[in-house]
Design a protein around this motif. Structure first.
Motif, PDB file in Angstrom:
ATOM      1  N   ASP A  55      36.107  79.885  67.483  1.00  0.00           N
ATOM      2  CA  ASP A  55      36.265  80.991  66.529  1.00  0.00           C
ATOM      3  C   ASP A  55      36.306  80.499  65.080  1.00  0.00           C
ATOM      4  O   ASP A  55      35.897  81.221  64.169  1.00  0.00           O
ATOM      5  N   LEU A  56      36.795  79.284  64.869  1.00  0.00           N
ATOM      6  CA  LEU A  56      36.894  78.734  63.515  1.00  0.00           C
ATOM      7  C   LEU A  56      35.511  78.547  62.886  1.00  0.00           C
ATOM      8  O   LEU A  56      35.370  78.550  61.666  1.00  0.00           O
ATOM      9  N   ARG A  57      34.497  78.430  63.715  1.00  0.00           N
ATOM     10  CA  ARG A  57      33.121  78.266  63.222  1.00  0.00           C
ATOM     11  C   ARG A  57      32.754  79.394  62.257  1.00  0.00           C
ATOM     12  O   ARG A  57      32.174  79.150  61.196  1.00  0.00           O
ATOM     13  N   GLU A  58      33.074  80.612  62.632  1.00  0.00           N
ATOM     14  CA  GLU A  58      32.747  81.768  61.786  1.00  0.00           C
ATOM     15  C   GLU A  58      33.460  81.665  60.431  1.00  0.00           C
ATOM     16  O   GLU A  58      32.868  81.977  59.395  1.00  0.00           O
ATOM     17  N   LYS A  59      34.711  81.203  60.434  1.00  0.00           N
ATOM     18  CA  LYS A  59      35.461  81.068  59.179  1.00  0.00           C
ATOM     19  C   LYS A  59      34.914  79.950  58.301  1.00  0.00           C
ATOM     20  O   LYS A  59      35.144  79.940  57.094  1.00  0.00           O
ATOM     21  N   CYS A  60      34.204  79.010  58.894  1.00  0.00           N
ATOM     22  CA  CYS A  60      33.656  77.873  58.146  1.00  0.00           C
ATOM     23  C   CYS A  60      32.233  78.123  57.645  1.00  0.00           C
ATOM     24  O   CYS A  60      31.686  77.286  56.928  1.00  0.00           O
ATOM     25  N   MET A  61      31.660  79.248  58.001  1.00  0.00           N
ATOM     26  CA  MET A  61      30.270  79.524  57.630  1.00  0.00           C
ATOM     27  C   MET A  61      30.045  79.476  56.117  1.00  0.00           C
ATOM     28  O   MET A  61      28.952  79.152  55.657  1.00  0.00           O
ATOM     29  N   ASP A  62      31.074  79.767  55.334  1.00  0.00           N
ATOM     30  CA  ASP A  62      30.930  79.819  53.884  1.00  0.00           C
ATOM     31  C   ASP A  62      31.199  78.464  53.218  1.00  0.00           C
ATOM     32  O   ASP A  62      30.956  78.306  52.021  1.00  0.00           O
ATOM     33  N   VAL A  63      31.688  77.490  53.971  1.00  0.00           N
ATOM     34  CA  VAL A  63      32.034  76.183  53.384  1.00  0.00           C
ATOM     35  C   VAL A  63      30.820  75.525  52.710  1.00  0.00           C
ATOM     36  O   VAL A  63      30.920  75.105  51.548  1.00  0.00           O
ATOM     37  N   PRO A  64      29.662  75.424  53.362  1.00  0.00           N
ATOM     38  CA  PRO A  64      28.517  74.798  52.680  1.00  0.00           C
ATOM     39  C   PRO A  64      28.140  75.493  51.371  1.00  0.00           C
ATOM     40  O   PRO A  64      27.848  74.836  50.376  1.00  0.00           O
ATOM     41  N   ARG A  65      28.167  76.815  51.370  1.00  0.00           N
ATOM     42  CA  ARG A  65      27.834  77.541  50.138  1.00  0.00           C
ATOM     43  C   ARG A  65      28.837  77.230  49.040  1.00  0.00           C
ATOM     44  O   ARG A  65      28.471  77.006  47.887  1.00  0.00           O
ATOM     45  N   GLN A  66      30.123  77.205  49.401  1.00  0.00           N
ATOM     46  CA  GLN A  66      31.147  76.886  48.410  1.00  0.00           C
ATOM     47  C   GLN A  66      30.932  75.490  47.832  1.00  0.00           C
ATOM     48  O   GLN A  66      31.127  75.277  46.635  1.00  0.00           O
ATOM     49  N   MET A  67      30.532  74.565  48.666  1.00  0.00           N
ATOM     50  CA  MET A  67      30.300  73.209  48.186  1.00  0.00           C
ATOM     51  C   MET A  67      29.041  73.133  47.319  1.00  0.00           C
ATOM     52  O   MET A  67      29.008  72.384  46.351  1.00  0.00           O
ATOM     53  N   MET A  68      28.024  73.904  47.640  1.00  0.00           N
ATOM     54  CA  MET A  68      26.805  73.924  46.830  1.00  0.00           C
ATOM     55  C   MET A  68      27.079  74.474  45.426  1.00  0.00           C
ATOM     56  O   MET A  68      26.377  74.138  44.484  1.00  0.00           O
ATOM     57  N   CYS A  69      28.118  75.292  45.298  1.00  0.00           N
ATOM     58  CA  CYS A  69      28.474  75.849  43.999  1.00  0.00           C
ATOM     59  C   CYS A  69      28.917  74.768  43.014  1.00  0.00           C
ATOM     60  O   CYS A  69      28.969  75.004  41.814  1.00  0.00           O
ATOM     61  N   HIS A  70      29.230  73.577  43.524  1.00  0.00           N
ATOM     62  CA  HIS A  70      29.609  72.478  42.636  1.00  0.00           C
ATOM     63  C   HIS A  70      28.411  71.895  41.891  1.00  0.00           C
ATOM     64  O   HIS A  70      28.583  71.108  40.965  1.00  0.00           O
ATOM     65  N   ASN A  71      27.200  72.285  42.309  1.00  0.00           N
ATOM     66  CA  ASN A  71      25.973  71.856  41.638  1.00  0.00           C
ATOM     67  C   ASN A  71      25.875  70.343  41.471  1.00  0.00           C
ATOM     68  O   ASN A  71      25.610  69.841  40.391  1.00  0.00           O
ATOM     69  N   PHE A  72      26.116  69.609  42.555  1.00  0.00           N
ATOM     70  CA  PHE A  72      25.980  68.166  42.497  1.00  0.00           C
ATOM     71  C   PHE A  72      24.541  67.786  42.155  1.00  0.00           C
ATOM     72  O   PHE A  72      24.298  66.870  41.388  1.00  0.00           O
ATOM     73  N   LEU A  73      23.593  68.466  42.769  1.00  0.00           N
ATOM     74  CA  LEU A  73      22.157  68.237  42.558  1.00  0.00           C
ATOM     75  C   LEU A  73      21.438  69.562  42.743  1.00  0.00           C
ATOM     76  O   LEU A  73      21.939  70.444  43.424  1.00  0.00           O
TER      77      LEU A  73
END
Length: 153
Positions: free
Chosen positions: A112-130
């Motif tokens: 069930d935690l998978r669904e709650k983690c779906m937004d983690v990659p997007r949140q990390m992309m917001c840091h604009n590393f590249l």
């Protein structure tokens, strides 16, 4: 064409700024640090997050198989898995055929935690590393590097 590297004759192989390993170390450390505020509300560390990513991809695997996928040895993985089991995210079960073999399986809470983690990659992309294209190129290069390093062992 000018670049940030010193002229060939002035190149210092021991200069910190010329070490790929140091640049990877700093980037890795800083990226993991930025994961912390995103993962803490979910009760996860970066290492438990990547463990879940591996298990969401393939569940009910041996510790050895999971460790190979995550590039973690059993000395690092075992305490992590005990903690995740205490959190109710996984179960650890010994094989009936060979008691030295332990299988890791997601619980329903872990699934069930998978669904709650779906937004983690997007949140990390917001840091604009590249930018997205450069990130894809870097990821491909790092996967090649991981394969080459693994093949040497």
């Amino acid at each position: 064409m000018e670049n940030n590297m010193e002229k060939k004759e002035d190149f210092n192989p021991l200069a910190l700024d010329n070490q790929i390993c140091f640049a990877l170390y700093v980037c890795s450390k800083e990226i993991i640090r930025r994961y912390t505020p995103v993962l803490e509300p979910l009760g996860l560390t970066y290492t438990s997050y990547i463990t879940l990513l591996g298990l969401w991809q393939k569940d009910n695997v041996t510790i050895k198989e999971l460790g190979g996928k995550l590039y973690l040895d059993s000395g690092t993985l075992t305490p992590l898995l005990k903690k995740m089991e205490a959190q109710g995210l996984i179960t650890r079960n010994r094989s009936k055929e060979d008691e030295r073999t332990v299988y890791i399986k997601l619980t329903q809470a872990g699934k069930d935690l998978r669904e709650k983690c779906m937004d983690v990659p997007r949140q990390m992309m917001c840091h604009n590393f590249l930018d997205i294209n450069k990130a894809g190129e870097l990821l491909q290069s790092l996967h090649t590097m991981m394969t080459n390093i693994s093949d040497e062992e």
